[in-house]
Write an enzyme that holds these catalytic residues in place. Structure first.
Site, PDB file in Angstrom:
ATOM      1  CE1 TYR A   1      -4.439   1.118   0.301  1.00 58.23           C
ATOM      2  CE2 TYR A   1      -3.189   3.039   1.006  1.00 58.23           C
ATOM      3  CZ  TYR A   1      -4.365   2.473   0.541  1.00 58.23           C
ATOM      4  OH  TYR A   1      -5.461   3.280   0.298  1.00 58.23           O
TER       5      TYR A   1
ATOM      6  CD  GLU B   1      -4.555   6.544   1.238  1.00 61.62           C
ATOM      7  OE1 GLU B   1      -4.440   5.803   0.264  1.00 61.62           O
ATOM      8  OE2 GLU B   1      -4.000   7.658   1.289  1.00 61.62           O
TER       9      GLU B   1
ATOM     10  CE  LYS C   1      -2.828   2.310  -8.970  1.00 56.83           C
ATOM     11  NZ  LYS C   1      -2.331   1.487  -7.886  1.00 56.83           N
TER      12      LYS C   1
HETATM   13  P1  ATP Z   1      -0.173  -1.403  -8.478  1.00 57.66           P
HETATM   14  O1  ATP Z   1      -0.390  -0.127  -7.727  1.00 57.66           O
HETATM   15  O2  ATP Z   1       0.900  -1.286  -9.494  1.00 57.66           O
HETATM   16  O3  ATP Z   1      -1.455  -1.945  -9.030  1.00 57.66           O
HETATM   17  P2  ATP Z   1      -0.457  -3.124  -6.271  1.00 57.66           P
HETATM   18  O4  ATP Z   1      -1.636  -3.782  -6.841  1.00 57.66           O
HETATM   19  O5  ATP Z   1       0.455  -3.947  -5.459  1.00 57.66           O
HETATM   20  O6  ATP Z   1       0.404  -2.452  -7.407  1.00 57.66           O
HETATM   21  P3  ATP Z   1      -2.395  -1.179  -5.293  1.00 57.66           P
HETATM   22  O7  ATP Z   1      -3.264  -1.514  -6.432  1.00 57.66           O
HETATM   23  O8  ATP Z   1      -2.068   0.259  -5.088  1.00 57.66           O
HETATM   24  O9  ATP Z   1      -0.940  -1.881  -5.382  1.00 57.66           O
HETATM   25  O10 ATP Z   1      -3.026  -1.800  -3.970  1.00 57.66           O
HETATM   26  C1  ATP Z   1      -2.473  -1.459  -2.712  1.00 57.66           C
HETATM   27  C2  ATP Z   1      -2.117  -2.705  -1.940  1.00 57.66           C
HETATM   28  O11 ATP Z   1      -3.302  -3.372  -1.500  1.00 57.66           O
HETATM   29  C3  ATP Z   1      -1.361  -3.761  -2.718  1.00 57.66           C
HETATM   30  O12 ATP Z   1       0.001  -3.468  -2.808  1.00 57.66           O
HETATM   31  C4  ATP Z   1      -1.655  -5.025  -1.944  1.00 57.66           C
HETATM   32  O13 ATP Z   1      -0.833  -5.158  -0.808  1.00 57.66           O
HETATM   33  C5  ATP Z   1      -3.091  -4.781  -1.532  1.00 57.66           C
HETATM   34  N1  ATP Z   1      -4.001  -5.345  -2.544  1.00 57.66           N
HETATM   35  C6  ATP Z   1      -4.499  -4.705  -3.611  1.00 57.66           C
HETATM   36  N2  ATP Z   1      -5.315  -5.507  -4.318  1.00 57.66           N
HETATM   37  C7  ATP Z   1      -5.331  -6.687  -3.670  1.00 57.66           C
HETATM   38  C8  ATP Z   1      -5.975  -7.928  -3.891  1.00 57.66           C
HETATM   39  N3  ATP Z   1      -6.780  -8.107  -4.920  1.00 57.66           N
HETATM   40  N4  ATP Z   1      -5.738  -8.930  -3.031  1.00 57.66           N
HETATM   41  C9  ATP Z   1      -4.917  -8.760  -1.976  1.00 57.66           C
HETATM   42  N5  ATP Z   1      -4.289  -7.605  -1.715  1.00 57.66           N
HETATM   43  C10 ATP Z   1      -4.483  -6.577  -2.539  1.00 57.66           C
HETATM   44 MG    MG Z   2      -0.033   0.344  -5.767  1.00 59.59          MG
HETATM   45 MG    MG Z   3      -2.987  -2.869  -7.939  1.00 57.75          MG
HETATM   46 MG    MG Z   4      -0.792   1.753  -3.877  1.00 63.74          MG
END
Ligand code: ATP
Ligand code: MG
Ligand code: MG
Ligand code: MG
Length: 510
Positions: free
Chosen positions: A345, A379, A440
């Site tokens: 996050y 957050e 992303k």
């Molecule tokens: P990106 O931002 O490039 O998509 P990401 O998916 O890791 O990378 P976010 O989409 O910003 O990051 O989501 C924030 C965080 O929430 C993730 O890094 C992860 O730890 C958690 N998260 C997001 N989606 C899921 C999911 N479907 N299942 C489990 N954890 C999730």
């Molecule tokens: Mg992310």
């Molecule tokens: Mg993501």
């Molecule tokens: Mg993020």
């Protein structure tokens, strides 16, 4: 024992008085055992309820001498550095004791040295210090009246403590609906006089405004080193961390580094029947060899848990609640003993991951804006996972990682047509190529949360152009009920609140 892997306390409600202490009690969203403490110091008494993991006595969440007491929720990540300034004979014990030792040496400036995920209350002489980490990642609230300062990691526990007698604090944000209750700013120490009730706020951290020009290779190596340290500091020897994994670059990077540091990790992915990122997460889990699990939350259940998300986050920002809802639903579905959870996050804030075009001026505008406005959104709150007893921590918002990522010049963040280029390059050897290149996708998008919430409102007759306003009103009403009025979120129906907001909008429009 899993609980050795957790901080000594997740949260607290504390009350400082000149004399004649009491142990304040309240209901928390944080799940855990409540233990009362009653510390009688030379010039004040400090009473508190600590919330902590069952079976783990919270002794090490407190430390005191005759004049000064420290209560600390959360944990510190730069212990080695901090001990190094205390001298070779300093005995290593708890994080609360470490803060007490630092206070002896540096006074309230001690908090400028700490890189952690914590909220602390310190009673010393006739003063009360309230300290947050650089990100305010454990929210901290206060209300004060003549002769009493009450502080807590959840605003709802202070309902009824404030009121007209509460002192106003110019430097802190009011909590709507809870008169006299204020949120301690992120990266700050509030120094409150117990007799006069007046506060001075001292900033201990501010987001960097300057940008650094670095050679590609140097920047990539610096990001890799900083993130590796931050992940390592969040893993306890012998413990198996759980990484919440989407298959996006942020969580995949954390998973890869955690897997190397801990030897093995568990990983967990959530999806709904309308949308998931299971295939992308599994590709990473297979590549690393994690013990991987998928949880599908039906969309109706997901939206039904909106009251829990607002109750846990104590945030009124509808966008933030949409990001947090799928995670709260995931944590609530994660039964079994309390776990240490690492997330990806927050990487998108310093790296402008949501910036989807090649021009750079807007990218740095987004970074500067987001870094100036994160305070109070909650957050990163640990309560999101603590509603089901789990401890979560976010390596991208480690103080050193954040200082580095924010300060990189925009061209290192967006480069060769890629978002978060420097992070992708730093993780390239550890992950499958498809993961490193994957664009992303926000958690609110990948789980279908945003579109499902919109659809729910549209089906109740909310006009397309009013959906944003309706979401704001739904979140506000949930805040009023679960935080201000203290209703059990299990008794609050999303469907009913949505219907009442839709009716109100219709009447307003007629
Ligand atoms: P990106 O931002 O490039 O998509 P990401 O998916 O890791 O990378 P976010 O989409 O910003 O990051 O989501 C924030 C965080 O929430 C993730 O890094 C992860 O730890 C958690 N998260 C997001 N989606 C899921 C999911 N479907 N299942 C489990 N954890 C999730
Ligand atoms: Mg992310
Ligand atoms: Mg993501
Ligand atoms: Mg993020």
């Amino acid at each position: 024992m899993a609980s050795q892997d957790l901080p000594a306390a997740f949260g607290f409600l504390a009350s400082a008085r000149p004399s004649g202490g009491r142990i304040p009690r309240a209901a928390f969203a944080t799940r855990g055992t409540h233990t009362g403490v009653d510390l009688r110091l030379r010039s004040q008494t400090l009473g508190a309820t600590l919330v902590h993991a069952p079976g783990l006595p919270p002794d090490s969440a407190q430390a005191h001498d005759a004049d000064t007491a420290v209560l600390l929720a959360g944990e510190i990540y730069n212990r080695d550095d901090l001990y190094s300034v205390l001298g070779p004979n300093t005995e290593r014990s708890s994080d609360a004791q470490l803060v007490l030792d630092l206070l002896r040496r540096y006074g309230r400036h001690a908090f400028r040295l700490v890189n952690g995920r914590f909220a602390a209350v310190v009673g010393t002489g006739r003063q009360v210090l309230l300290a947050t980490d650089h990100a305010g990642s454990i929210p901290l609230y206060v209300c004060a009246s003549p002769g009493e300062v009450t502080a807590a990691t959840e605003a709802k526990t202070l309902a009824g403590h404030g009121g007209p007698r509460g002192f106003p604090f110019a430097d802190a944000r009011r909590v709507r609906g809870l008169p006299g209750v204020y949120q301690v700013p992120a990266g700050a120490v509030m120094d409150i006089g117990l007799d006069a009730g007046t506060a001075e706020t001292h900033r201990t951290w501010a987001p960097p405004l300057a940008r650094r020009i670095m050679d590609e290779d140097d920047a990539v190596a610096a990001v890799r080193t900083a993130l590796d340290r931050a992940v390592g500091a969040r893993i306890t020897p012998g413990g198996t961390p759980l990484v919440v994994l989407s298959g996006g670059i942020d969580s995949s990077g954390v998973a890869a580094l955690a897997h190397r540091a801990a030897g093995a990790i568990d990983s967990l992915s959530m999806g709904t029947e309308v949308s998931d990122e299971f295939a992308q997460a599994k590709a990473v889990a297979d590549h690393l060899g994690t013990r991987h699990r998928e949880i599908t939350v039906p969309t109706a259940d997901l939206l039904g848990q909106l009251p829990y998300a607002v109750w846990a986050a104590e945030s009124e920002d509808p966008d933030i609640i949409e990001y947090l809802l799928p995670l709260v639903a995931l944590y609530r579905a994660l039964d079994g003993p309390p776990r240490r959870v690492l997330t990806g996050y927050g990487a998108d804030i310093p790296l402008a991951g949501m910036h989807r075009e090649d021009r750079l001026p807007d990218l740095d505008t987004a970074v500067a804006y987001d870094m100036a406005t994160y305070d109070g959104l909650n957050e990163m709150s640990p309560v999101l996972s603590a509603v089901s007893g789990h401890w979560s921590t976010h390596p991208y918002w480690d103080r050193d990682v954040l200082d580095l990522l924010v300060s990189l010049e925009a061209g290192l963040k967006r480069r060769y047509g890629r978002d978060k280029w420097v992070l992708r390059a730093a993780m390239a050897e550890l992950l499958p190529e498809q993961t490193v290149k994957r664009p992303k996708l926000g958690v609110h998008e990948g789980s279908g949360t945003t579109s499902s919430f919109s659809l729910l409102l549209l089906e109740e007759g909310v006009a397309e152009q009013s959906v944003g306003a309706a979401k704001q009103q739904v979140v506000r009403e949930l805040f009023d009920r679960t935080v201000v009025a203290g209703e059990d979120p299990g008794e609050v129906s999303t469907a009913e609140v949505v219907r009442s907001v839709a009716d109100r909008l219709e009447r307003g429009a007629a």
